[in-house]
Design a protein around this motif. Structure first.
Motif, mmCIF file in Angstrom:
data_model
loop_
_atom_site.group_PDB
_atom_site.id
_atom_site.type_symbol
_atom_site.label_atom_id
_atom_site.label_comp_id
_atom_site.label_asym_id
_atom_site.label_seq_id
_atom_site.Cartn_x
_atom_site.Cartn_y
_atom_site.Cartn_z
ATOM 1 N N SER A 252 0.816 -1.220 0.000
ATOM 2 C CA SER A 252 0.000 0.000 0.000
ATOM 3 C C SER A 252 0.851 1.272 0.000
ATOM 4 O O SER A 252 0.321 2.366 0.186
ATOM 5 N N GLN B 109 -5.459 -5.756 7.308
ATOM 6 C CA GLN B 109 -6.237 -4.940 6.378
ATOM 7 C C GLN B 109 -6.778 -3.685 7.063
ATOM 8 O O GLN B 109 -6.824 -2.606 6.465
ATOM 9 N N ARG B 110 -7.131 -3.837 8.326
ATOM 10 C CA ARG B 110 -7.685 -2.715 9.094
ATOM 11 C C ARG B 110 -6.656 -1.607 9.266
ATOM 12 O O ARG B 110 -6.996 -0.414 9.233
ATOM 13 N N GLU C 127 -6.464 0.506 6.133
ATOM 14 C CA GLU C 127 -7.641 1.388 6.045
ATOM 15 C C GLU C 127 -7.538 2.546 7.028
ATOM 16 O O GLU C 127 -7.812 3.708 6.681
ATOM 17 N N PHE C 128 -7.162 2.236 8.266
ATOM 18 C CA PHE C 128 -7.110 3.268 9.294
ATOM 19 C C PHE C 128 -6.064 4.327 8.980
ATOM 20 O O PHE C 128 -6.333 5.530 9.046
ATOM 21 N N ALA D 35 -4.779 5.062 6.063
ATOM 22 C CA ALA D 35 -5.133 5.802 4.848
ATOM 23 C C ALA D 35 -6.199 6.865 5.116
ATOM 24 O O ALA D 35 -6.275 7.883 4.418
ATOM 25 N N GLY D 36 -7.020 6.649 6.141
ATOM 26 C CA GLY D 36 -8.102 7.579 6.436
ATOM 27 C C GLY D 36 -7.706 8.755 7.315
ATOM 28 O O GLY D 36 -8.535 9.628 7.605
#
Length: 319
Positions: A88, A310-311, A314-315, A317-318
């Motif tokens: 990522s 995966q979490r 996401e975290f 990136a946000g």
């Protein structure tokens, strides 16, 4: 912050806490991760080995990974995290705590749940020798407690540090110890004690004046180990003093960096005090997610990556 609702719902067998924990710790394999080792010298004359994994493109962000008790940078949960974060766009620095990289450290003291000076040294090294605009932290179990303590105890946090995630965290160390000493966790406790005693015997050969055969013979439980070695080697009165001073629970209210804690409801290593519900509700920066399942650093997921791997993507990136 309000508590986060979790949608983690694994296959049937991975809803069993011990199966989930054991699968992640001993059965799961993660392939295709290349690591390049870098050694840094610490202010007290000791060293740390850092195992780096790099994104396929030039990265402007890096994540520092912190392993759990008697772990290292080659554990599956560290490799899985490195693999998905590198995909990522992160460079990943997997820290081996003192004495955990395959060679003994130089000092009598080593690592413990509250050894934030070493994390400060790692971040200082990255900030002053690398060129990252964003830095993130991700810690597991003991490493999660350490990073939460670091964030909340008043350290000068680098401006590049944008977020953190802590998984399966024993936020109240004495409470977690009580769980580890219970019958349901006897096999884990035996394994931890065996590994710790092997290292302590190696320490004795180098520092015979600091630890005796009689001292080692007195270690019957993990608490004994902390009474006889961990606390004394690191400047605490005894095990309970060490747990009281190093539990991250007391530092959560002071955290200002956005931080996600994920503790499974069925984690056999964690007691009620390790779920900081009220602290998260009162905080502007600490998010708490309590999935029903996951065990201890388990969280099986599809496509070769765990739910928390995966979490994390996401975290971060946000933010």
């Amino acid at each position: 912050m309000p508590l986060l609702t979790s949608n983690y719902d694994p296959p049937y067998f991975f809803k069993q806490p011990h199966f989930s924990t054991i699968y992640s710790g001993t059965i799961r394999k993660v392939k295709g991760v290349y690591q390049k080792r870098e050694r840094i010298n610490l202010p007290d004359g000791d060293f740390l080995n850092l195992d780096w994994s790099f994104s396929s493109r030039k990265a402007s962000k890096a994540t520092v990974l912190l392993h759990g008790l008697e772990g290292n940078a080659q554990r599956s949960y560290m490799l899985g995290s490195a693999k998905i974060l590198a995909r990522s766009g992160h460079d990943v620095c997997a820290v081996n705590f003192r004495g955990c990289s395959g060679e003994p450290n130089l000092k009598y003291h080593s690592y413990h749940s509250g050894a934030t000076k070493d994390l400060r040294s790692v971040l200082h090294h990255i900030v002053h020798t690398k060129e990252y605009n964003e830095i993130y932290l991700k810690g597991f179990s003991l490493g999660g407690n350490l990073l939460l303590k670091y964030l909340g105890e008043g350290n000068p946090v680098p401006q590049q540090l944008k977020g953190a995630m802590a998984i399966s965290v024993p936020c109240q160390l004495a409470d977690s110890l009580t769980q580890l000493l219970s019958f349901k966790n006897i096999l884990y406790a035996i394994r931890f004690k065996k590994n710790l005693l092997e290292k302590l015997r190696a320490k004795q050969k180098v520092f015979p004046d600091l630890i005796s055969n009689a001292d080692i013979a007195r270690v019957k439980t993990l608490k004994d180990f902390d009474d006889i070695y961990t606390s004394k080697a690191h400047g605490y009165a005894d095990a309970m003093d060490y747990y009281a001073q190093c539990s991250s629970l007391q530092f959560l209210a002071s955290i200002t960096v956005p931080t996600l804690i994920v503790n499974a409801q069925n984690d056999s290593f964690l007691g009620e005090a390790c779920y900081p519900v009220e602290e998260a509700r009162r905080s502007k920066s600490v998010f708490l997610e309590i999935p029903e399942y996951g065990g201890h650093v388990g969280f099986y997921g599809p496509n070769g990556f765990t739910y928390t791997e995966q979490r994390a993507v996401e975290f971060f990136a946000g933010l």
